[in-house]
Design a protein around this motif. Structure first.
Motif, short mmCIF file in Angstrom:
data_model
loop_
_atom_site.label_atom_id
_atom_site.label_comp_id
_atom_site.label_asym_id
_atom_site.label_seq_id
_atom_site.Cartn_x
_atom_site.Cartn_y
_atom_site.Cartn_z
N THR A 610 -35.10 -2.50 52.17
CA THR A 610 -36.10 -3.11 53.06
C THR A 610 -37.26 -2.17 53.36
OG1 THR A 610 -34.76 -2.41 54.96
CG2 THR A 610 -34.43 -4.66 54.13
N GLY A 611 -37.05 -0.88 53.30
CA GLY A 611 -38.13 0.07 53.55
C GLY A 611 -38.86 0.49 52.30
N GLY A 612 -38.55 -0.12 51.18
CA GLY A 612 -39.12 0.27 49.90
C GLY A 612 -38.04 0.82 48.99
N SER A 613 -38.30 0.81 47.71
CA SER A 613 -37.31 1.25 46.72
C SER A 613 -36.73 2.61 47.09
CB SER A 613 -37.97 1.33 45.33
OG SER A 613 -37.06 1.78 44.37
N ILE A 614 -35.40 2.74 46.96
CA ILE A 614 -34.73 3.99 47.31
C ILE A 614 -33.91 4.47 46.12
CG2 ILE A 614 -32.81 2.73 48.39
CD1 ILE A 614 -32.44 5.15 50.23
N ASP A 615 -34.05 5.75 45.81
CA ASP A 615 -33.32 6.41 44.74
C ASP A 615 -32.59 7.60 45.35
OD1 ASP A 615 -33.06 6.66 41.62
OD2 ASP A 615 -33.43 8.68 42.36
N VAL A 616 -31.27 7.63 45.23
CA VAL A 616 -30.45 8.67 45.87
C VAL A 616 -29.67 9.42 44.81
CG1 VAL A 616 -28.68 9.16 47.60
CG2 VAL A 616 -30.22 7.21 47.91
N HIS A 617 -29.77 10.75 44.84
CA HIS A 617 -28.93 11.60 43.99
C HIS A 617 -28.32 12.71 44.83
CE1 HIS A 617 -31.30 9.70 40.74
NE2 HIS A 617 -30.20 9.88 40.04
N SER A 618 -27.06 12.99 44.58
CA SER A 618 -26.40 14.06 45.31
C SER A 618 -27.02 15.41 44.97
CB SER A 618 -24.91 14.09 44.97
OG SER A 618 -24.73 14.18 43.56
N ALA A 619 -26.87 16.37 45.88
CA ALA A 619 -27.38 17.73 45.69
C ALA A 619 -26.27 18.72 46.05
CB ALA A 619 -28.62 17.98 46.55
N ASN A 620 -26.03 19.68 45.18
CA ASN A 620 -24.94 20.64 45.39
C ASN A 620 -25.35 21.83 46.25
OD1 ASN A 620 -23.15 19.12 43.93
ND2 ASN A 620 -23.37 20.29 42.04
N THR A 621 -26.22 21.61 47.22
CA THR A 621 -26.66 22.71 48.08
C THR A 621 -25.61 23.10 49.11
OG1 THR A 621 -27.90 21.04 49.31
CG2 THR A 621 -29.13 22.40 47.78
N SER A 622 -24.58 22.29 49.28
CA SER A 622 -23.41 22.66 50.08
C SER A 622 -22.20 21.95 49.50
CB SER A 622 -23.60 22.28 51.56
OG SER A 622 -23.67 20.88 51.71
N VAL A 623 -21.01 22.40 49.87
CA VAL A 623 -19.78 21.80 49.34
C VAL A 623 -19.55 20.46 50.03
CG1 VAL A 623 -17.29 22.07 49.08
CG2 VAL A 623 -18.80 24.06 48.84
N PRO A 624 -19.38 19.37 49.27
CA PRO A 624 -19.13 18.07 49.91
C PRO A 624 -17.76 18.02 50.56
CG PRO A 624 -18.87 17.91 47.54
CD PRO A 624 -19.38 19.28 47.80
N SER A 625 -17.64 17.19 51.57
CA SER A 625 -16.33 16.96 52.19
C SER A 625 -15.79 15.63 51.70
CB SER A 625 -16.45 16.94 53.71
OG SER A 625 -17.25 15.85 54.14
N MET A 626 -14.46 15.52 51.60
CA MET A 626 -13.89 14.27 51.12
C MET A 626 -12.50 14.06 51.68
SD MET A 626 -13.63 15.26 47.12
CE MET A 626 -15.40 15.53 47.15
N THR A 627 -12.16 12.79 51.85
CA THR A 627 -10.86 12.37 52.36
C THR A 627 -10.33 11.26 51.48
OG1 THR A 627 -11.54 12.88 54.62
CG2 THR A 627 -9.59 11.50 54.35
N PHE A 628 -9.10 11.43 50.99
CA PHE A 628 -8.44 10.40 50.20
C PHE A 628 -7.34 9.77 51.04
CE2 PHE A 628 -10.55 12.83 46.99
CZ PHE A 628 -10.79 11.95 45.94
#
Length: 694
Positions: A610-628
């Protein structure tokens, strides 16, 4: 002769290859009666200059640029076509030469190839339309090229038909120009100056596999991570896959955040084209500081790293790399690896991986037998032939089983290649100035040649190399800078040259050369040994005519597998579409997330935001957190939105069924500067999400 590893049946360059080589040799011998020997030097053809016009006019005469042929890339397609591309510099564009025996004719005296000039694939540049060679001049009406800063080429490997040729050229701003040819360089697609997702790029490399798959890597100028993109259309666009080659655990020691960090220098990217289980693996080499502390304090770029992607083979829009340190250079060393452009990689036909780099005084080599997980102790390949002198700009090729070729520039004396006092006696500090003693001081300068080291058992515990000079003349005198654009020594030969094996396992080498005076330019000749004379800089070429190391091993076992993930490790992968924020439209997603050494790669695009086309890519500038949890995972990390860093993403994905369309779920939220917020999600409308547990 060197010893050959006995693995299965050993074939002498394969029966077809031997027959073809002998046929070419006999034909070439017939052509050179009364000329120099066909074995011009150590089994290689006579060095030949690839011709270019002396001047490139801009507008009305007499305004023009002097044409150069620098940093040549060379590839040989599976049908035997040889391609050489070189740069003129921005905005001059690049040039391409081709040799296809069926059309271009038999070799000439000394085994030289009658190359066909194929123009400037990245557009006319300063080579104006009246001289031909334009790929698509409607994009370039002023004759200002779309590239010329750097060039690399790649060939594809289809099961039938003419192999595709991809080419990329650097413009700095907006970035990288891409194009490709389906007819052996005769015509090219319209140059695309926006193939890189991130603007403001540096030193791109490409490699090809299958019929149309090409991988591109380059530096992200803001973080200095190494961005990798995949093309499924032969190199016209690179929108089919994304990753960062520096993983989040390694990034603090080698990344460019903050901007005062030492960061890294990226070498080439290579894809495994073997028929082994490792087929499709992707490898990225780079050099950087050895630790976080060294990176933060401006320490030397002294250690060699290789990133490996195995999940790239899933074909998803995103994939990950895991990095390994190959060689920790001596502490404080300013010329260990990265200070001597560029580190290089190769993969042979059985999945073994090879690396080479320069420490300025020598060329070192290492190999991996387990898909880049562990590496051998470095071996000095320049020692026996030129050890201890200046040796730099290595390039490496590999094929068959353990067949490895390494080329480099080497001079005739000890001393750093950047040191004018040692390599240019009688010359003041200012490059191109007159001699301090008369006009002949270049007679006493360092003399450079092209060296070649070949091994037939490159992944044995003790590989054996045969080493030779393969240039038939001194190609350069004086210093050679390894400091890139900021170097203070001579940059006449720029920063690299290349080698490629042909289908008969013979080496093809293209290198820059400035041993001649450019007499085609008025007023440039002040004497052959006077540094004020303007040198003629051109790409030169030579190819192997006879085996110099023995018989190639064409059979054997595949490289070993990396160790399995530890028990309890979890991974989730997915790709497909969800409904866009705008009804009736869809958003595309792809991701890989690993709990072992937490790592994630995300690619997401919604034209209907709604705010205009959005393109998202991850960046490895910090370690991601994750939960399984059960069949679901939540992972969070840093992101770039519309190519700008400073954002954060959260993804929740669930594997509810197989196939997943209508049942698996994907949710994303993104936040960033100025209260930016975006979210979307729900059941996927196409594609699949899969969870993997050890």
């Amino acid at each position: 002769m060197i010893k050959v590893k006995e693995v299965g049946s050993v074939k002498a360059r394969l029966h077809f290859g031997l027959a073809f080589a002998l046929m070419c040799l006999v034909g070439a011998l017939a052509l050179v009666i009364g000329h120099r020997s066909v074995l011009a030097i150590n089994g290689f053809s006579a060095n030949q200059e690839l011709p270019l016009p002396a001047l490139a006019p801009i507008g009305p005469a007499p305004v023009s640029f002097i044409v150069r042929g620098l940093e040549p890339s060379v590839r040989v397609a599976p049908d035997g076509t040889v391609y050489v591309s070189s740069i003129r510099g921005v905005p001059g564009g690049v040039d391409l030469h081709r040799y296809f025996a069926a059309v271009d004719g038999l070799p000439g005296p000394g085994g030289t190839y009658p190359f066909k000039y194929e123009g400037q694939p990245d557009n006319c540049g300063i080579f104006n339309m009246s001289q031909g060679g334009c790929a698509n001049n409607s994009l370039d009406p002023l004759g200002v090229g779309l590239g010329g800063g750097d060039v690399d080429i790649a060939v594809n490997y289809p099961t039938s038909g003419t192999p595709n040729l991809a080419l990329v050229s650097l413009t700095l701003a907006p970035g990288i120009t891409g194009t490709h040819s389906a007819d052996r360089g005769h015509t090219f697609s319209t140059p695309n100056p926006l193939v890189a997702l991130i603007p403001g790029d540096d030193r791109q490399w490409i490699d090809g596999t299958d019929a149309l798959t090409v991988y591109l890597n380059y530096h992200d100028a803001e973080t200095f991570n190494i961005d990798v993109q995949r093309s499924n259309d032969g190199g016209q666009t690179y929108l089919n896959g994304f990753a960062e080659a520096i993983d989040p655990q390694t990034f603090p020691a080698v990344g460019g955040v903050p901007a005062t960090n030492s960061a890294n220098i990226a070498g080439q990217i290579k894809v495994d084209r073997s028929s082994c289980p490792s087929r499709g693996n992707l490898y990225q080499i780079f050099v950087a500081p050895d630790s976080v502390t060294e990176n933060l304090t401006g320490g030397a770029l002294r250690s060699i790293y290789v990133g490996v992607s195995t999940d790239v083979k899933l074909g998803l829009p995103a994939f990950t790399f895991t990095d390994t340190k190959v060689f920790p250079g001596p502490a404080g060393a300013q010329n260990q690896g990265a200070g001597n452009l560029f580190p290089v990689l190769a993969v042979d036909d059985f999945g073994f991986v090879y690396a080479a780099w320069s420490v300025n005084s020598d060329i070192f080599y290492s190999f991996s037998t387990d898909q880049g997980t562990t590496w051998s102790s470095p071996i000095n390949v320049s020692f026996q032939v030129n050890g201890g002198h200046a040796n730099l700009f290595p390039w490496i090729a590999a094929d068959a089983n353990g067949h490895v070729g390494i080329v480099w520039f080497g001079d005739d004396r000890a001393g750093n290649s950047n040191d004018r006092a040692s390599l240019e006696p009688g010359h003041p500090a200012s490059q191109g100035a007159a001699c301090n003693s008369g006009t002949t001081c270049m007679q006493g300068w360092a003399q450079w040649n092209v060296y070649y080291a070949e091994s037939l058992n490159g992944h044995d515990a003790t590989p054996l190399f045969v080493r030779n000079v393969i240039s038939d003349h001194v190609i350069h005198r004086g210093t050679i800078s390894t400091g890139g654009l900021g170097g203070g020594a001579d940059r006449s030969l720029a920063d690299l040259f290349q080698i490629a094996f042909d289908p008969q396992h013979f080496a093809n080498v293209a290198f820059s050369d400035d041993h001649l005076i450019n007499t085609e330019v008025s007023g440039s000749d002040n004497g052959f040994d006077n540094p004020t004379s303007r040198r003629k800089i051109r790409a030169n070429f030579t190819h192997q005519l006879a085996a110099t190391a023995g018989s190639v091993v064409a059979s054997g076992s595949c490289a070993g597998s990396p160790p399995p993930l530890p028990p309890g490790a979890e991974k989730i992968t997915g790709g497909g579409q969800i409904a866009s924020q705008t009804p009736g439209q869809t958003a595309n997603f792809g991701f890989v997330a690993n709990s072992n050494k937490p790592n994630a790669s995300l690619s997401y695009h919604d034209d209907g935001a709604t705010g205009g086309s959005i393109d998202v890519h991850s960046a490895n500038t910090s370690v991601p957190s994750m939960t399984f949890s059960g069949n679901c995972a939540t992972f969070k990390g840093d992101a770039k939105v519309n190519q700008k860093p400073g954002y954060a993403y959260t993804v929740n994905a669930c594997d509810n069924a197989d196939p997943g369309a209508g049942k698996d779920t994907f949710f994303i939220s993104v936040t960033g500067p100025n209260n930016f917020s975006y979210s979307d999600g729900g059941p996927i409308t196409s594609g699949n999400i899969q969870i993997h547990k050890q």
